[in-house]
Design a protein around this motif. Structure first.
Motif, PDB file in Angstrom:
ATOM      1  N   LEU A  17     -32.186  24.782  30.084  1.00  0.00           N
ATOM      2  CA  LEU A  17     -32.601  23.480  30.631  1.00  0.00           C
ATOM      3  C   LEU A  17     -33.520  23.657  31.837  1.00  0.00           C
ATOM      4  CD1 LEU A  17     -29.359  21.332  30.266  1.00  0.00           C
ATOM      5  CD2 LEU A  17     -31.632  20.705  29.434  1.00  0.00           C
ATOM      6  N   THR A  18     -33.308  24.711  32.598  1.00  0.00           N
ATOM      7  CA  THR A  18     -34.238  24.909  33.738  1.00  0.00           C
ATOM      8  C   THR A  18     -35.625  25.274  33.200  1.00  0.00           C
ATOM      9  OG1 THR A  18     -33.743  27.280  33.973  1.00  0.00           O
ATOM     10  CG2 THR A  18     -32.364  25.754  35.221  1.00  0.00           C
ATOM     11  N   LEU A  19     -35.652  25.952  32.083  1.00  0.00           N
ATOM     12  CA  LEU A  19     -36.963  26.271  31.477  1.00  0.00           C
ATOM     13  C   LEU A  19     -37.592  25.000  30.909  1.00  0.00           C
ATOM     14  CD1 LEU A  19     -35.967  29.605  29.671  1.00  0.00           C
ATOM     15  CD2 LEU A  19     -37.298  29.365  31.790  1.00  0.00           C
ATOM     16  N   ALA A  20     -36.752  24.113  30.358  1.00  0.00           N
ATOM     17  CA  ALA A  20     -37.271  22.825  29.858  1.00  0.00           C
ATOM     18  C   ALA A  20     -37.907  22.033  30.995  1.00  0.00           C
ATOM     19  CB  ALA A  20     -36.141  22.016  29.218  1.00  0.00           C
ATOM     20  N   GLN A  21     -37.323  22.124  32.184  1.00  0.00           N
ATOM     21  CA  GLN A  21     -37.884  21.407  33.337  1.00  0.00           C
ATOM     22  C   GLN A  21     -39.277  21.954  33.680  1.00  0.00           C
ATOM     23  OE1 GLN A  21     -36.965  18.691  34.344  1.00  0.00           O
ATOM     24  NE2 GLN A  21     -34.898  18.597  33.496  1.00  0.00           N
ATOM     25  N   ARG A  22     -39.507  23.231  33.405  1.00  0.00           N
ATOM     26  CA  ARG A  22     -40.843  23.789  33.670  1.00  0.00           C
ATOM     27  C   ARG A  22     -41.864  23.135  32.734  1.00  0.00           C
ATOM     28  NH1 ARG A  22     -40.662  30.181  35.019  1.00  0.00           N
ATOM     29  NH2 ARG A  22     -42.884  29.717  35.308  1.00  0.00           N
ATOM     30  N   ALA A  23     -41.419  22.859  31.483  1.00  0.00           N
ATOM     31  CA  ALA A  23     -42.323  22.167  30.547  1.00  0.00           C
ATOM     32  C   ALA A  23     -42.607  20.760  31.071  1.00  0.00           C
ATOM     33  CB  ALA A  23     -41.684  22.113  29.163  1.00  0.00           C
ATOM     34  N   ALA A  24     -41.532  20.064  31.470  1.00  0.00           N
ATOM     35  CA  ALA A  24     -41.711  18.682  31.951  1.00  0.00           C
ATOM     36  C   ALA A  24     -42.657  18.645  33.144  1.00  0.00           C
ATOM     37  CB  ALA A  24     -40.348  18.090  32.321  1.00  0.00           C
ATOM     38  N   ALA A  25     -42.487  19.607  34.047  1.00  0.00           N
ATOM     39  CA  ALA A  25     -43.338  19.630  35.260  1.00  0.00           C
ATOM     40  C   ALA A  25     -44.814  19.804  34.890  1.00  0.00           C
ATOM     41  CB  ALA A  25     -42.886  20.769  36.160  1.00  0.00           C
ATOM     42  N   ALA A  26     -45.044  20.387  33.705  1.00  0.00           N
ATOM     43  CA  ALA A  26     -46.443  20.599  33.273  1.00  0.00           C
ATOM     44  C   ALA A  26     -46.899  19.475  32.338  1.00  0.00           C
ATOM     45  CB  ALA A  26     -46.557  21.956  32.568  1.00  0.00           C
ATOM     46  N   GLY A  27     -46.045  18.437  32.223  1.00  0.00           N
ATOM     47  CA  GLY A  27     -46.447  17.301  31.375  1.00  0.00           C
ATOM     48  C   GLY A  27     -46.221  17.541  29.896  1.00  0.00           C
ATOM     49  N   GLU A  28     -45.394  18.545  29.591  1.00  0.00           N
ATOM     50  CA  GLU A  28     -45.107  18.862  28.181  1.00  0.00           C
ATOM     51  C   GLU A  28     -43.718  18.323  27.818  1.00  0.00           C
ATOM     52  OE1 GLU A  28     -48.367  22.046  27.605  1.00  0.00           O
ATOM     53  OE2 GLU A  28     -47.237  20.761  26.228  1.00  0.00           O
ATOM     54  N   VAL A  29     -43.522  18.044  26.544  1.00  0.00           N
ATOM     55  CA  VAL A  29     -42.185  17.614  26.103  1.00  0.00           C
ATOM     56  C   VAL A  29     -41.190  18.689  26.540  1.00  0.00           C
ATOM     57  CG1 VAL A  29     -40.761  17.169  24.069  1.00  0.00           C
ATOM     58  CG2 VAL A  29     -43.103  16.277  24.178  1.00  0.00           C
ATOM     59  N   PRO A  30     -40.143  18.294  27.289  1.00  0.00           N
ATOM     60  CA  PRO A  30     -39.263  19.298  27.919  1.00  0.00           C
ATOM     61  C   PRO A  30     -38.294  19.973  26.958  1.00  0.00           C
ATOM     62  CG  PRO A  30     -38.501  17.103  28.485  1.00  0.00           C
ATOM     63  CD  PRO A  30     -39.763  16.922  27.700  1.00  0.00           C
ATOM     64  N   VAL A  31     -38.692  21.135  26.463  1.00  0.00           N
ATOM     65  CA  VAL A  31     -37.820  21.965  25.627  1.00  0.00           C
ATOM     66  C   VAL A  31     -37.861  23.375  26.209  1.00  0.00           C
ATOM     67  CG1 VAL A  31     -37.277  22.756  23.298  1.00  0.00           C
ATOM     68  CG2 VAL A  31     -38.506  20.591  23.612  1.00  0.00           C
ATOM     69  N   GLY A  32     -36.700  23.980  26.370  1.00  0.00           N
ATOM     70  CA  GLY A  32     -36.633  25.335  26.916  1.00  0.00           C
ATOM     71  C   GLY A  32     -35.813  26.226  25.997  1.00  0.00           C
ATOM     72  N   ALA A  33     -36.136  27.522  26.008  1.00  0.00           N
ATOM     73  CA  ALA A  33     -35.409  28.462  25.135  1.00  0.00           C
ATOM     74  C   ALA A  33     -35.275  29.809  25.815  1.00  0.00           C
ATOM     75  CB  ALA A  33     -36.165  28.620  23.813  1.00  0.00           C
ATOM     76  N   LEU A  34     -34.148  30.485  25.560  1.00  0.00           N
ATOM     77  CA  LEU A  34     -34.032  31.862  26.065  1.00  0.00           C
ATOM     78  C   LEU A  34     -33.288  32.705  25.040  1.00  0.00           C
ATOM     79  CD1 LEU A  34     -30.966  32.369  27.498  1.00  0.00           C
ATOM     80  CD2 LEU A  34     -31.953  30.845  29.157  1.00  0.00           C
ATOM     81  N   LEU A  35     -33.667  33.972  25.003  1.00  0.00           N
ATOM     82  CA  LEU A  35     -33.088  34.896  24.033  1.00  0.00           C
ATOM     83  C   LEU A  35     -32.198  35.881  24.792  1.00  0.00           C
ATOM     84  CD1 LEU A  35     -33.540  35.151  20.922  1.00  0.00           C
ATOM     85  CD2 LEU A  35     -35.006  37.116  21.436  1.00  0.00           C
ATOM     86  N   VAL A  36     -30.959  36.013  24.332  1.00  0.00           N
ATOM     87  CA  VAL A  36     -29.956  36.832  25.030  1.00  0.00           C
ATOM     88  C   VAL A  36     -29.439  37.914  24.083  1.00  0.00           C
ATOM     89  CG1 VAL A  36     -27.696  36.770  26.165  1.00  0.00           C
ATOM     90  CG2 VAL A  36     -29.287  34.858  26.479  1.00  0.00           C
ATOM     91  N   ARG A  37     -29.316  39.119  24.590  1.00  0.00           N
ATOM     92  CA  ARG A  37     -28.688  40.198  23.817  1.00  0.00           C
ATOM     93  C   ARG A  37     -27.749  40.973  24.739  1.00  0.00           C
ATOM     94  NH1 ARG A  37     -32.270  43.457  19.763  1.00  0.00           N
ATOM     95  NH2 ARG A  37     -33.422  44.199  21.596  1.00  0.00           N
TER      96      ARG A  37
END
Ligand SMILES: C[C@H](O)[C@H](O)[C@H]1CNC2=NC(N)=NC(=O)C2=N1
Ligand SMILES: [Zn+2]
Length: 291
Positions: A17-37
């Motif tokens: 969700l914090t990554l989604a906020q980076r999209a929103a701040a740039a005017g993009e639809v706020p979707v965030g994703a992270l890959l964990v291993r």
């Protein structure tokens, strides 16, 4: 389910969700994703199609690309992809190609979701050469609210921009959108709606009169609750909804907001993993054509 595991799913989704906020701040639809291993983040991404002029720049694709660079391999077995919105068909394909182990998403996507909301690509079935598991429902409300807040802010920004223009009469309480502005918003918010004869228009196909009446009554209830009424044209197996704001002599936020509500409601089906079964896939019970 082990409480510790679900708590860790929620922790990772909070980071997404914090990554989604980076999209929103740039005017993009706020979707965030992270890959964990093995408890380590190996890839991060957020939705960036506008900034990069790249339709494939979804959050999931960005996270896979980031991970591929970090580990020096496009194959990412044993990983879990956390994403705040249900992946689309494009991302589902890339996820399987990357051999991702599991996808965990937040909010379902009733318009393009490939994990059961619209298409059934994940979890990947035996026809794929790799099994990717998938589940939704982690911090769903937070993920959905992030999207709703973004679209609300975008609507009010458009409204402020319109009402700040000198030619907008101070008495007009509704911002009337130009045809281009309407088409731009429909493209991202309501891809199955069109601009027709000065109205937002959408035709719902049904399997017969029963379904037609159900759609009419559903739209009727929403219109009365919204106190904003569309024109409805019905025939045996379809209903056409037409929305415009007569008092403003054009399409306004009222029309977009009610169109979004109608689309979400009429096209809603239980997401995969829901306790609700949904209409059986049996012609005897079919009544709405989900498109
Ligand atoms: C143009 C628009 O910003 C993109 O298509 C959005 C819409 N839907 C999306 N859905 C998902 N799951 N990930 C995204 O990055 C995404 N991006
Ligand atoms: Zn996608």
């Amino acid at each position: 389910m082990d409480v510790v595991d679900s708590r860790s799913d929620q922790d990772w989704m909070r980071l997404a969700l914090t990554l989604a906020q980076r999209a929103a701040a740039a005017g993009e639809v706020p979707v965030g994703a992270l890959l964990v291993r093995d408890g380590v983040i190996i890839g991060e991404g957020w939705n960036r199609p506008i900034k990069t002029h790249d339709a494939s720049a979804h959050a999931e694709i960005q996270a896979l690309r980031d991970a591929g660079q970090r580990v020096g391999n496009y194959r990412l077995p044993g990983t879990t992809l956390y994403v705040t919105l249900e992946p689309c068909v494009m991302c589902a394909g890339a996820i399987v190609h990357a051999r991702v182990g599991q996808v965990i998403y937040g909010a379902p996507d009733p318009k393009a979701g490939a994990c059961g909301s619209v298409f059934d690509l994940l979890p990947s079935d035996a026809r794929f050469n790799h099994r990717t598991d998938c589940k939704g429902g982690v911090l769903t409300d937070d993920c959905a609210e992030t999207l709703r807040a973004f679209f609300r802010a975008r609507r009010s920004t458009a409204f402020k921009a319109a009402t700040s223009r000198p030619e907008t009469s101070i008495m007009s309480i509704d911002n009337v959108y130009s045809d281009d502005a309407i088409r731009n918003r429909l493209a991202t918010e309501l891809p199955r709606w069109s601009l027709d004869a000065g109205c937002l228009q959408r035709t719902y196909r049904t399997s017969g009169w029963k379904g037609t009446l159900m759609v009419i009554n559903t739209v009727g209830h929403l219109a009365e609750a919204a106190w904003h009424h569309p024109d409805l044209t019905a025939s045996y197996d379809r209903v056409t909804v037409s929305l415009t704001t007569h008092s403003a002599k054009g399409v306004t936020d009222k029309d977009f907001e009610l169109a979004n509500r109608i689309e979400e409601t009429v096209m809603w089906r239980p997401a995969s993993g829901s306790a609700l079964e949904g209409t059986p896939d049996d012609v005897r019970y079919a009544y709405i054509q989900y498109d």
